[in-house]
Design an enzyme around this catalytic site. Structure first.
Site, PDB file in Angstrom:
ATOM      1  N   THR A 185     -16.805  22.715 -26.255  1.00 22.03           N
ATOM      2  CA  THR A 185     -16.190  23.662 -25.801  1.00 22.03           C
ATOM      3  C   THR A 185     -15.788  24.671 -26.929  1.00 22.03           C
ATOM      4  OG1 THR A 185     -13.953  22.649 -25.680  1.00 22.03           O
ATOM      5  CG2 THR A 185     -15.565  22.597 -23.792  1.00 22.03           C
ATOM      6  N   GLU A 331     -13.985  19.482 -20.122  1.00 22.32           N
ATOM      7  CA  GLU A 331     -13.184  18.437 -20.070  1.00 22.32           C
ATOM      8  C   GLU A 331     -12.880  17.529 -18.874  1.00 22.32           C
ATOM      9  OE1 GLU A 331     -12.397  21.417 -21.210  1.00 22.32           O
ATOM     10  OE2 GLU A 331     -11.617  21.271 -23.453  1.00 22.32           O
ATOM     11  N   LYS A 441       3.306  38.926 -20.115  1.00 18.57           N
ATOM     12  CA  LYS A 441       4.907  38.811 -19.941  1.00 18.57           C
ATOM     13  C   LYS A 441       5.474  40.241 -19.967  1.00 18.57           C
ATOM     14  CE  LYS A 441       5.501  34.097 -21.452  1.00 18.57           C
ATOM     15  NZ  LYS A 441       5.473  33.345 -22.329  1.00 18.57           N
ATOM     16  N   TRP A 446       6.212  37.082 -15.562  1.00 15.07           N
ATOM     17  CA  TRP A 446       4.753  36.672 -15.683  1.00 15.07           C
ATOM     18  C   TRP A 446       4.112  37.870 -14.554  1.00 15.07           C
ATOM     19  CZ3 TRP A 446       3.464  30.892 -16.561  1.00 15.07           C
ATOM     20  CH2 TRP A 446       4.113  30.495 -17.559  1.00 15.07           C
TER      21      TRP A 446
HETATM   22  P1  AMP Z   1     -15.314  25.701 -19.715  1.00 18.43           P
HETATM   23  O1  AMP Z   1     -14.813  24.385 -19.985  1.00 18.43           O
HETATM   24  O2  AMP Z   1     -15.829  26.364 -20.473  1.00 18.43           O
HETATM   25  O3  AMP Z   1     -16.183  25.510 -18.452  1.00 18.43           O
HETATM   26  O4  AMP Z   1     -14.025  26.506 -19.080  1.00 18.43           O
HETATM   27  C1  AMP Z   1     -12.959  25.989 -18.235  1.00 18.43           C
HETATM   28  C2  AMP Z   1     -12.068  27.050 -18.085  1.00 18.43           C
HETATM   29  O5  AMP Z   1     -12.588  28.224 -17.160  1.00 18.43           O
HETATM   30  C3  AMP Z   1     -10.904  26.804 -17.146  1.00 18.43           C
HETATM   31  O6  AMP Z   1      -9.954  26.029 -18.016  1.00 18.43           O
HETATM   32  C4  AMP Z   1     -10.359  27.986 -16.714  1.00 18.43           C
HETATM   33  O7  AMP Z   1      -9.656  28.912 -17.379  1.00 18.43           O
HETATM   34  C5  AMP Z   1     -11.759  28.775 -16.253  1.00 18.43           C
HETATM   35  N1  AMP Z   1     -12.144  28.671 -15.002  1.00 18.43           N
HETATM   36  C6  AMP Z   1     -13.047  27.741 -14.418  1.00 18.43           C
HETATM   37  N2  AMP Z   1     -13.299  27.891 -12.979  1.00 18.43           N
HETATM   38  C7  AMP Z   1     -12.343  28.706 -12.691  1.00 18.43           C
HETATM   39  C8  AMP Z   1     -11.957  29.570 -11.438  1.00 18.43           C
HETATM   40  N3  AMP Z   1     -12.566  29.029 -10.160  1.00 18.43           N
HETATM   41  N4  AMP Z   1     -10.946  30.314 -11.273  1.00 18.43           N
HETATM   42  C9  AMP Z   1     -10.484  30.678 -12.629  1.00 18.43           C
HETATM   43  N5  AMP Z   1     -10.632  30.166 -13.742  1.00 18.43           N
HETATM   44  C10 AMP Z   1     -11.828  29.246 -13.745  1.00 18.43           C
END
Ligand code: AMP
Length: 545
Positions: A185, A331, A441, A446
């Site tokens: 990631t 993760e 902020k 927030w």
């Molecule tokens: P990744 O590991 O690259 O798939 O990224 C994961 C991150 O994507 C999460 O920690 C969130 O910040 C964001 N994310 C995934 N799904 C959503 C969702 N449905 N709404 C908002 N953020 C999301």
């Protein structure tokens, strides 16, 4: 006293054996660089996976060795998924859209021995070649007739790599905790971090992906796998669809092309699809402009970033297609929450339906969740208190691969801090308000950039919206709304701010609106707040010195 049930290991090999025996006739369709519409079956894919496992053995690949891919979604990538993991080696999927330095870093960090690369991505490998220290061989995902000319010596085509191999392979008995695949990631700071999946975590996640309210695969469905196999195991679809006999359609390098996706939906009778909001925006734009209905599509899973309400409503109202909003992370294998609607949802007032639609949903069985404040104290599930989401479960990563130091995200034993900030309703429905580092902020309170983006992108003249915090002399930070207008539209600042009035708390109103032609995206198709903050680094509020 122990129960008297068999302790058979949970291994991907059993998914493959089951799919081969029960769903061998299931069709798999791929768009590749050399074929506009390649057709095969799961039986043929597993047949070729056995040849591939023999070829990998001949190349000296041993259990635990890392075999990398830089590839789009197609049948050859699926063969690699099963052959590499089931022979005991580790499939390392790499996102071809990462910055070149990141690709080089992760190949070396993972100590990849072999690399399977799509012909389109070969120029990247050629450029990086002197820096790719651990690689012994590069295999190009094509046949001899379509081999690109290259400055690299000893290149071999995938088809010739497997051609002369026997089609039987004695799959080893694996420990269910053995590593099966690896995906890095890319955080916004520091080097990418490796998430190392195991056979056990993958099989357990597969059961979750197959739940009725999850990705929605049945034996009668046809799934458009837009979500990349190079990122978070295509949300588990590459395992779930073969497990149940769902026909798969892979768009290959055309995953971001609305016209190709629409043609595949019609011609291959696609009923299910999974992908990030930006892809669905492109598809909907195409459908709108071409005046077509996306039949027989009935269900779209969307995640990876918050899905704007406007996208969901357009699918429902114009295409009779239900949207499943999901949240997860690499993760977490990656599914963490699913926003399935309760019984009677159809009778709810529209405003209440919409309020639920934009949430990310309840944790899936197997994922435990809590929200905590800055001091790590657990916050109540009252729909109001916002805190950092922490998770744990058998398909959540317990550490990063070869990090060399304790991961900050794992500092509380047994929990993983996601870095997302959310509220939880009393029944466990989560709503993400921001990434912790994107939170705005203002005067100690927030403001949720996701909420603002969601509402702003509902304006009929807005194609895409993003919100970032900009330093403010009085309030510390205030929100700046950045808007990409729909083609042919020229919305004004006042129109957009007027639209927000009454839809958000007054003090959340952005202090300004900036109109841009496009919003920068990350390698995984999410709005890049980091890039936006750089672009607006010199921004000064109107009237400020
Ligand atoms: P990744 O590991 O690259 O798939 O990224 C994961 C991150 O994507 C999460 O920690 C969130 O910040 C964001 N994310 C995934 N799904 C959503 C969702 N449905 N709404 C908002 N953020 C999301």
């Amino acid at each position: 006293m122990h129960g008297l049930m068999m302790d058979t290991p949970l291994v991907i090999t059993d998914i493959m054996r089951h799919a081969d025996r029960c769903h061998g006739d299931t069709e798999v369709v791929s768009v590749t660089v050399d074929t506009p519409r390649h057709r095969t079956t799961l039986r043929e894919i597993f047949h070729r996976a056995r040849k591939l496992a023999n070829a990998l053995t001949r190349a000296g690949i041993k259990p635990g060795d890392r075999v990398a891919t830089l590839a789009w979604n197609d049948y050859r990538h699926l063969e690699l998924y099963y052959a590499v993991s089931c022979m005991g080696a580790v499939l390392h999927t790499i996102n071809p859209r990462l910055f070149p330095e990141q690709v080089a870093y992760i190949v070396n960090h993972a100590e990849d021995r072999l690399l399977f690369v799509d012909p389109m991505v070969l120029p990247l490998v050629e450029k990086l070649w002197p820096a790719l220290e651990s690689l012994e061989q590069v295999v190009v995902l094509t046949d001899d007739a379509h081999m690109p000319s290259s400055a690299l010596s000893d290149l071999v085509s995938y088809e010739s790599f497997i051609a002369d191999e026997a089609d039987s392979f004695d799959w080893p008995d694996l420990d269910e905790r053995a590593a099966s695949s690896l995906c890095y990631t890319s955080g916004t700071t520091g080097n990418p971090k490796g998430v190392l999946f195991s056979h056990r975590s993958t099989v357990l996640h597969n059961f979750v992906a197959l739940m009725g309210d999850s990705l929605g695969c049945t034996r009668r469905d046809v799934a458009l796998v837009v979500v990349p196999m190079f990122h978070a195991n295509s949300w588990g679809l590459a395992y779930a669809a073969p497990s149940i006999g769902t026909k798969m359609v892979f768009p290959g390098p055309k995953m971001g092309d609305g016209a190709t996706l629409a043609a595949l939906i019609k011609e291959e009778s696609i009923t299910l699809a999974a992908g990030v909001p930006t892809v669905w925006q492109l598809l909907l734009n195409h459908a709108r402009e071409a005046g077509i209905k996306l039949a027989p599509l009935r269900r779209v899973s969307v995640g990876g970033s918050a899905c704007p309400l406007a996208i969901m409503k357009e699918f429902v109202e114009k295409h009779d297609c239900e949207v499943l909003h999901a949240w997860g992370m690499t993760e977490m294998s990656p599914i963490g929450t699913l926003n399935a609607f309760p019984h009677g949802f159809e009778e709810w007032p529209e405003a209440e339906q919409d309020a639920l639609r934009v949430k990310q949903g309840q944790p899936v069985l197997g994922v435990q969740m809590k929200i905590v404040d800055d001091f790590g104290r657990e916050l109540p599930w009252d729909g109001k208190s916002a805190g950092v989401v922490k998770v744990r479960g058998p398909f959540v990563c317990s550490d990063y691969f070869k990090l060399g130091h304790p991961s900050e995200a794992h500092s509380e034993t047994g929990w993983f801090a996601t870095g997302d900030v959310a509220t939880m309703d009393p029944d466990g429905v989560m709503q993400i308000t921001d990434r912790a580092k994107d939170v705005i902020k203002s005067g100690g309170e927030w403001i949720s950039s996701i909420d603002l983006e969601n509402i702003a992108s509902g304006h009929p003249k807005v194609l895409q919206a993003a919100v970032i915090g900009i330093k403010h002399s009085k309030w510390d930070e205030r929100p700046l709304l950045i808007v990409v207008p729909r083609p042919g539209e020229q919305p004004t600042r006042e129109e957009i701010l007027g639209w927000l009035q009454g839809r958000i708390a007054r003090w959340w109103t952005p202090d300004d609106v900036a109109f841009v032609e496009s919003i920068p995206l990350t390698a995984t198709g999410k709005i890049s707040k980091l890039e936006l903050r750089k672009q607006f680094a010199d921004y000064v509020w109107p009237g400020a010195e």
